[in-house]
Scaffold this active site. Structure first.
Site, PDB file in Angstrom:
ATOM      1  N   CYS A 116      -3.491 -10.433  -4.061  1.00  0.00           N
ATOM      2  CA  CYS A 116      -3.843 -11.876  -3.429  1.00  0.00           C
ATOM      3  C   CYS A 116      -3.063 -13.117  -3.980  1.00  0.00           C
ATOM      4  O   CYS A 116      -2.845 -14.258  -3.115  1.00  0.00           O
ATOM      5  CB  CYS A 116      -5.221 -12.698  -4.219  1.00  0.00           C
ATOM      6  SG  CYS A 116      -6.261 -11.351  -2.705  1.00  0.00           S
ATOM      7  N   CYS A 154      -6.296 -11.472  -8.328  1.00  0.00           N
ATOM      8  CA  CYS A 154      -6.091  -9.741  -7.874  1.00  0.00           C
ATOM      9  C   CYS A 154      -4.568  -9.880  -7.648  1.00  0.00           C
ATOM     10  O   CYS A 154      -3.854 -11.588  -7.275  1.00  0.00           O
ATOM     11  CB  CYS A 154      -6.634  -9.437  -6.288  1.00  0.00           C
ATOM     12  SG  CYS A 154      -5.398  -8.732  -5.343  1.00  0.00           S
ATOM     13  N   THR A 203      -2.697   1.634  -8.569  1.00  0.00           N
ATOM     14  CA  THR A 203      -2.640   0.610  -9.811  1.00  0.00           C
ATOM     15  C   THR A 203      -3.010  -0.666  -9.963  1.00  0.00           C
ATOM     16  O   THR A 203      -3.266  -1.743 -10.277  1.00  0.00           O
ATOM     17  CB  THR A 203      -1.397   0.733 -10.215  1.00  0.00           C
ATOM     18  OG1 THR A 203      -0.345   0.039  -9.474  1.00  0.00           O
ATOM     19  CG2 THR A 203      -1.093   1.719 -11.077  1.00  0.00           C
ATOM     20  N   ASP A 260       8.461  -3.655  -3.018  1.00  0.00           N
ATOM     21  CA  ASP A 260       8.153  -3.198  -4.296  1.00  0.00           C
ATOM     22  C   ASP A 260       9.716  -3.697  -5.677  1.00  0.00           C
ATOM     23  O   ASP A 260      10.559  -3.536  -6.033  1.00  0.00           O
ATOM     24  CB  ASP A 260       8.259  -1.739  -4.093  1.00  0.00           C
ATOM     25  CG  ASP A 260       6.933  -1.109  -5.380  1.00  0.00           C
ATOM     26  OD1 ASP A 260       5.991  -0.613  -4.983  1.00  0.00           O
ATOM     27  OD2 ASP A 260       7.331  -0.993  -6.908  1.00  0.00           O
ATOM     28  N   HIS A 266      -3.357  -1.400   0.283  1.00  0.00           N
ATOM     29  CA  HIS A 266      -1.665  -0.794   0.197  1.00  0.00           C
ATOM     30  C   HIS A 266      -0.841   0.211   0.834  1.00  0.00           C
ATOM     31  O   HIS A 266      -1.285   1.039   0.284  1.00  0.00           O
ATOM     32  CB  HIS A 266      -1.028  -1.763  -0.870  1.00  0.00           C
ATOM     33  CG  HIS A 266      -1.828  -1.366  -2.544  1.00  0.00           C
ATOM     34  ND1 HIS A 266      -2.179  -1.292  -3.267  1.00  0.00           N
ATOM     35  CD2 HIS A 266      -0.598  -0.242  -2.742  1.00  0.00           C
ATOM     36  CE1 HIS A 266      -2.399  -0.347  -4.087  1.00  0.00           C
ATOM     37  NE2 HIS A 266      -0.871   0.095  -3.819  1.00  0.00           N
ATOM     38  N   ASN A 269      -2.063   5.186  -2.062  1.00  0.00           N
ATOM     39  CA  ASN A 269      -2.779   5.485  -3.128  1.00  0.00           C
ATOM     40  C   ASN A 269      -4.120   5.058  -3.291  1.00  0.00           C
ATOM     41  O   ASN A 269      -4.255   3.352  -3.233  1.00  0.00           O
ATOM     42  CB  ASN A 269      -2.278   5.336  -4.748  1.00  0.00           C
ATOM     43  CG  ASN A 269      -0.762   6.443  -4.426  1.00  0.00           C
ATOM     44  OD1 ASN A 269      -0.676   7.203  -3.676  1.00  0.00           O
ATOM     45  ND2 ASN A 269      -0.154   5.437  -4.973  1.00  0.00           N
ATOM     46  N   HIS A 295      -5.595  -4.025  -4.404  1.00  0.00           N
ATOM     47  CA  HIS A 295      -6.060  -4.269  -2.755  1.00  0.00           C
ATOM     48  C   HIS A 295      -5.415  -3.544  -2.327  1.00  0.00           C
ATOM     49  O   HIS A 295      -3.965  -2.790  -2.626  1.00  0.00           O
ATOM     50  CB  HIS A 295      -5.037  -5.585  -3.432  1.00  0.00           C
ATOM     51  CG  HIS A 295      -4.935  -6.653  -2.476  1.00  0.00           C
ATOM     52  ND1 HIS A 295      -4.770  -7.927  -2.173  1.00  0.00           N
ATOM     53  CD2 HIS A 295      -4.727  -6.473  -0.606  1.00  0.00           C
ATOM     54  CE1 HIS A 295      -5.005  -8.654  -1.281  1.00  0.00           C
ATOM     55  NE2 HIS A 295      -4.802  -7.549   0.184  1.00  0.00           N
TER      56      HIS A 295
END
Ligand code: 5GP
Ligand code: ZN
Length: 113
Positions: A7, A4, A94, A30, A99, A86, A97
């Site tokens: 992660c 991930c 996308t 980001d 967020h 999202n 995990h």
């Protein structure tokens, strides 16, 4: 979750520009910002997305929002900010995990696209 992306960012295997970190939550800039301030705020617990929140893991979400309030105060986002998650491919998720995008420092139109 070895494979991930988020992660791996938590573990420091992939570098990130950290905005906030405590035992439960990490926030980082980001890589493809959609606002002058754009942080990704994540629980350190691997939860695949908003559809996977349950009574057993929802405390992690509360910790995220406590962190968001702290970030907003520390970054002086008193003019306003937006928090978005999202969930699912059709919504633009996308990374599987959970967020939360934290956007600020520009006028944010409503309704969003
Ligand atoms: P999503 O599209 O799932 O809602 O949001 C994932 C976000 O993660 C995107 O805004 C994307 O720019 C960001 N992102 C993807 N990979 C990386 C990375 O390696 N580092 C950072 N800092 N952000 C990333
Ligand atoms: Zn993960």
């Amino acid at each position: 979750m070895n494979d991930c992306l988020f992660c791996r960012i938590i573990k420091g295997e992939i570098p990130s520009v950290k905005v906030f970190e405590n035992d439960d939550v990490l926030a980082f800039k980001d890589i493809n910002p959609q606002a002058p301030f754009h942080a990704v705020v994540i629980p350190k617990q691997h939860i695949t997305g908003a559809a996977a929140i349950t009574a057993e893991n929802s405390a992690a979400v509360a910790k995220v929002f406590e962190a968001i309030a702290e970030i907003a105060a520390a970054e002086n986002l008193s003019d306003g900010f937006r928090v978005v998650t999202n969930c699912g491919e059709a919504a633009g998720q996308t990374v599987p995990h959970l967020h939360f995008h934290l956007w600020a420092r520009r006028d944010l139109g409503w309704p969003p696209g």
